[in-house]
Design a protein around this motif. Structure first.
Motif, short mmCIF file in Angstrom:
data_model
loop_
_atom_site.label_atom_id
_atom_site.label_comp_id
_atom_site.label_asym_id
_atom_site.label_seq_id
_atom_site.Cartn_x
_atom_site.Cartn_y
_atom_site.Cartn_z
N ALA A 89 -7.07 1.56 -1.21
CA ALA A 89 -7.62 1.61 0.14
C ALA A 89 -8.39 2.92 0.81
O ALA A 89 -8.47 2.98 1.99
N GLU A 128 -8.09 -2.37 9.25
CA GLU A 128 -8.47 -2.73 8.06
C GLU A 128 -7.54 -3.52 7.40
O GLU A 128 -7.82 -4.23 6.04
N LYS A 155 -9.77 -7.98 0.03
CA LYS A 155 -10.04 -7.38 -1.40
C LYS A 155 -8.99 -7.82 -2.47
O LYS A 155 -9.16 -8.06 -3.50
N ILE A 167 -2.26 2.00 6.21
CA ILE A 167 -3.76 1.88 6.25
C ILE A 167 -4.27 1.41 7.71
O ILE A 167 -3.07 1.00 8.55
N THR A 178 -8.50 -5.70 3.60
CA THR A 178 -7.97 -5.07 2.58
C THR A 178 -7.21 -6.38 1.85
O THR A 178 -7.31 -6.67 0.64
N THR A 190 0.84 -1.29 -0.05
CA THR A 190 0.04 -0.07 0.01
C THR A 190 0.72 1.33 -0.06
O THR A 190 1.85 1.33 0.69
#
Ligand SMILES: Cc1cc2nc3c(=O)[nH]c(=O)nc-3n(C[C@H](O)[C@H](O)[C@H](O)COP(=O)(O)OP(=O)(O)OC[C@H]3O[C@@H](n4cnc5c(N)ncnc54)[C@H](O)[C@@H]3O)c2cc1C
Ligand code: SF4
Lengths: 413, 122
Positions: free
Chosen positions: B104, B76, B83, B72, B80, B68
């Motif tokens: 994100a 989460e 996802k 984040i 994440t 990322t």
């Protein structure tokens, strides 16, 4: 095939840095032999961040750090042979490697050992019990997950609290496995605080200190382990034995320099580093064979691995220019030092960096450098830990005064 | 009182407690100001940089490592990952390429960290 002047064995961070530095110095008669199909070595599977803070002032992942070097080296049109495994290295530097087309022999003048480390396995520490499927070294599990995309188990126990084990605890948890716990034989963890917090505490994974696995159960696959607390002499206390149900055991119990080729070539080995003995040019006991990176001693930071590769390149460049050979002054480690590297320095060297590790955690300590029988430098140190390699730069003014022997001594304050 | 936070800024590893009932918050156990700032951030909005892999088609290996572009929220991480499990990308990619913008939220992108050629192209 004509013979190259220089062969680098291994295309990981050490080999890449050495090759790049040679090209930058205009030395291009170089062949890199790498047994995998890609460059980068262990970095390719270390997908976490934490690489290159010293060198690039930026935190890269392992693959991205390697890519920086690969991108820089490609414009030189390097002779890189992938899928090329060196099978034999002789004291006269003749080497034999195999690739998809067969076996080949090379007769270089200079060989650089940059072949990395091996993980210690169950055999190295002799855990009793069944020879079950599902016992992996943390590094192999990391490779399967991060490069090939396979999770090696669902309910995992990790032996050893070094950083590789901690990083795998987080990675396996995020990938859907349950990590039941981590056990460490010693009364302290070998991992960075940051990893203890962000890999274990974040996911409520317990760390059991002074604890080990005394048996592995299950046929054909692991179904449980026996966990035991150990006493001050690291002997398991039988009354503390408890059975823990798991389907996978990861071993994160340390790395050892890959010695096979070095031993074939007859290199003098240091029982402390478990790698070859070298001088301040990182040349081994055989003229023209150099070593760097994890093949020389185990590193925790890639930045120093790259530096070592570059140091070898510098030494090679100098050796190609002049044949002058100064005598070497031995350097010995004393007291609570696990090792010191290099093990000797040229008389008249212009600078020297000593690398060392300690045998046990120390809040306060003192390092004394003794040259020709006299203490020439005293350095107070705080918070030394066996898992962190330390470096000392020796000033030129000191170096030029000592001609017979150096010793480095570490003691409590 | 909150659970103590282990400071990770330097190797000393102070155990810091944050009293969030006072205004401003008061920290205890930190040997320096950097630790106070860390402990307050950890209490108010703990964040982590996520690294993982995603499925890639057309490359020599089946997974591409990703990161990322900024830390984040800690809470989460697992959603994440979920996802990411539903994402497939195509070679070629370069280390540093943004794969999904604003992946994100809050302008945090998903970035590739390895260069993978398209090995299936003619
Ligand atoms: C799991 C793990 C996590 C780490 N995490 C961090 C971190 O967060 N931050 C950090 O700075 N450092 C970290 N390190 C340390 C650092 O990244 C390594 O020490 C460094 O990358 C080692 O580089 P190397 O070139 O010496 O060895 P390697 O990368 O192991 O390279 C050796 C190469 O030689 C090849 N080879 C071996 N034998 C032969 C042969 N016979 N013929 C041909 N080729 C051969 C291998 O295939 C390999 O490509 C980590 C290390 C590990 C293992
Ligand atoms: S509070 Fe300060 S001294 Fe203590 S661990 Fe954090 S940075 Fe280090």
């Amino acid at each position: 095939m004509t013979d190259p002047k220089i062969v680098i064995i291994g295309g990981g961070s050490a080999g890449l840095a050495c090759a790049l530095a040679l090209y930058q110095k205009g030395i291009s008669d170089v062949v890199i032999l790498e047994k995998e199909d890609e460059l980068g070595g262990i970095l390719n599977q270390c997908i976490h961040t934490g690489f290159g803070l010293t060198r690039f002032k930026q935190e890269y992942t392992g693959p991205h750090y390697a890519q920086r070097f690969i991108d820089d080296i490609m414009p030189y049109h390097p002779d890189i042979r992938l899928g090329a495994t060196v099978l034999e290295l002789h004291p006269d530097k003749t080497l034999i490697y195999s690739d998809r087309t067969g076996c080949h022999t090379l007769h270089p003048q200079i060989v650089v050992l940059a072949l990395g480390a091996r993980e210690r396995t169950r055999g190295n520490i002799g855990i009793p019990g069944d020879r079950s499927i599902g016992v992996w070294t943390a590094g192999s599990a990391q490779r399967y997950l991060n490069i090939d995309g396979y999770l090696v188990g669902r309910k995992v126990f990790i032996l050893g609290s070094g950083d590789i084990g901690l990083i795998m605890a987080r990675r396996m948890t995020l990938s859907g496995a349950t990590v039941v716990g981590v056990a460490e034989l010693l009364p302290y963890s070998n991992g960075l605080t940051r990893n203890l917090v962000q890999c274990l505490d974040d996911f409520n994974i317990p760390l059991h200190l002074s604890t080990t696995i005394t048996a592995i159960h299950g046929k054909p696959r692991v179904n449980a382990i026996t966990l035991c607390t150990v006493d001050a002499n690291r002997r398991p206390i039988p009354e503390t034995a408890q059975r823990v149900e798991v389907d996978t055991v990861l071993l994160s119990i340390g790395l050892l320099p890959d010695q096979v080729l070095g031993e074939q070539a007859g290199l003098l080995m240091d029982p402390r580093t478990r790698g070859p003995v070298v001088d301040d040019h990182l040349m081994t006991s055989v003229d023209g064979i150099y070593a760097c990176g994890n093949a020389l001693h185990i590193h925790d930071l890639v930045d120093w691995v790259s530096l070592e590769g570059e140091k070898v390149a510098q030494a090679i460049a100098e050796s190609l220019q002049s044949e002058a050979k100064a005598t070497r002054i031995p350097i010995t480690a004393k007291g609570k030092l696990a090792y010191i590297l290099p093990q000797s320095v040229h008389d008249g060297a212009s600078h020297l960096t000593l690398n060392y590790r300690v045998t046990q955690p120390m809040e306060k300590a003192v390092i004394r450098l003794v040259g020709d029988g006299e203490v020439v430098l005293t350095l107070p140190k705080t918070r030394l830990h066996p898992s962190e390699m330390q470096r000392i730069e020796i000033p030129h003014a000191l170096l030029s005064k000592i001609h017979y022997n150096w010793s480095v001594e570490l003691s409590d304050e | 009182m909150n659970k103590p936070i282990t400071c990770i800024i330097c190797p000393k590893g102070c155990q810091i407690t944050v009293n969030a009932e006072t205004s401003p918050w008061i920290t205890e156990g930190n040997a320096c100001a950097r630790g106070a700032a860390y402990a307050i951030q950890e209490t108010a909005d703990p964040r982590r940089t996520l690294t993982a892999t995603v499925a890639i088609l057309g490359a020599a290996i089946p997974r591409c490592p990703v990161v990322t572009s900024a830390p984040i929220p800690k809470g989460e991480l697992l959603s994440t990952m979920d996802k990411l499990n539903h994402l497939t990308i195509h070679a070629p990619v370069n280390a540093g390429d943004v794969l999904v913008e604003n992946f994100a939220g809050e302008g945090i992108h998903l970035v590739a960290t390895r260069t993978l050629e398209n090995t299936h192209a003619a």
